[in-house]
Design an enzyme around this catalytic site. Sequence first.
Site, short mmCIF file in Angstrom:
data_model
loop_
_atom_site.label_atom_id
_atom_site.label_comp_id
_atom_site.label_asym_id
_atom_site.label_seq_id
_atom_site.Cartn_x
_atom_site.Cartn_y
_atom_site.Cartn_z
N MET A 27 0.84 -1.20 0.00
CA MET A 27 0.00 0.00 0.00
C MET A 27 0.88 1.25 0.00
SD MET A 27 -3.45 -0.96 2.02
CE MET A 27 -2.87 -0.65 3.67
N ASN A 29 4.07 3.94 0.94
CA ASN A 29 4.75 4.49 2.11
C ASN A 29 5.83 3.49 2.57
OD1 ASN A 29 4.40 5.37 5.48
ND2 ASN A 29 4.97 6.81 3.88
N GLY A 33 11.14 -2.65 5.65
CA GLY A 33 10.44 -3.94 5.61
C GLY A 33 9.99 -4.26 4.18
N HIS A 34 9.36 -3.27 3.53
CA HIS A 34 8.92 -3.48 2.14
C HIS A 34 10.13 -3.74 1.23
CE1 HIS A 34 5.58 -0.74 3.60
NE2 HIS A 34 4.90 -1.74 3.13
N LEU A 180 8.55 -2.86 11.88
CA LEU A 180 8.40 -1.73 10.95
C LEU A 180 6.99 -1.76 10.37
CD1 LEU A 180 11.81 -1.67 9.02
CD2 LEU A 180 11.17 -0.59 11.18
O1 PAF Z 1 -0.38 -5.81 3.44
C1 PAF Z 1 -0.76 -4.88 2.70
O2 PAF Z 1 -0.08 -3.87 2.53
C2 PAF Z 1 -2.10 -4.98 2.02
O3 PAF Z 1 -3.05 -5.60 2.84
C3 PAF Z 1 -2.05 -5.66 0.64
C4 PAF Z 1 -1.59 -7.11 0.74
C5 PAF Z 1 -1.11 -4.88 -0.26
C6 PAF Z 1 -3.44 -5.66 0.00
O4 PAF Z 1 -3.94 -4.37 -0.16
#
Ligand code: PAF
Length: 276
Positions: A27, A29, A33-34, A180
């Site tokens: 989502m 930001n 972690g991402h 995070l």
């Molecule tokens: O974990 C998230 O950021 C959200 O729930 C996802 C998996 C991107 C679905 O919108």
Amino acid sequence: MTEPIHDAAALRARLAKESAIAFVPTMGNLHEGHVSLVRQAREHGRCVVASIFVNPLQFGPNEDFDKYPRTLDADCAKLEGLADVVFAPSVAEMYPVPQQIFVEPPPVAAELCGAFRPGHFRGVTTVVLKLFNLVQPQAAVFGKKDYQQFFILKEMARQLNLPIVLIGAETRRAEDGLALSSRNGYLSAGERAEATRLYRTLSRLREALQDGERDFSRLEASARAGLEGAGWRVDYVSVRSADTLLAPLPGETRLVVLAAAWLGGTRLIDNVEATL
Ligand code: PAF
């Protein structure tokens, strides 16, 4: 900066010749972690796609959909050199007509976070299936901080025969232990210092389990009391089977302790796995 693709047709055209896509839905930001999920994706495909979409379907009417941080330019800069494609659709692109067809998640989606966020996991399963259909990956990487989400999505892939391997990545933490999360940005300086209590509480509970304590209710109640005593509003602290997410059966050895609690206006979640 990686130029994002905003529409589904352009995404299809870009990915038409790719045969081994690894996908990281987010989502936005983005934090470390991402970034670590996107790095891991590289091990599972030749073309790495990240999506950035704040999905209205998974937010309740009084939740933080409007204030959820949207930082597309900074996100694309962070993905430079890591993701080959960034898909950042608008709400109208993802939902050109009101969504009337949903992926109904299993009953465990009404427990834990689902008990406090009705419809949340139905929104997650539905958007993730739509994103899977658009991106058509062979593998997708999710963070285990959202343990219940990962469990439900794995079940979706299994029960709907999706030809996609779902990979769960370990939770990344700040040096003081806080998991995070984009929502950490909502915390004041004082709350940020206090926020480490959640992981400490779960870690202590795990130690008690590993020391042989089996009265789960007592452990949950004492963890809850500790948090409440420090000013938190606790949604749940729960010891579950890591394999079913249900209450552990006697003798089960793979457990997970999950919690969600509010610090001021911010809801934080975390979990720790415990092998006995
Ligand atoms: O974990 C998230 O950021 C959200 O729930 C996802 C998996 C991107 C679905 O919108």
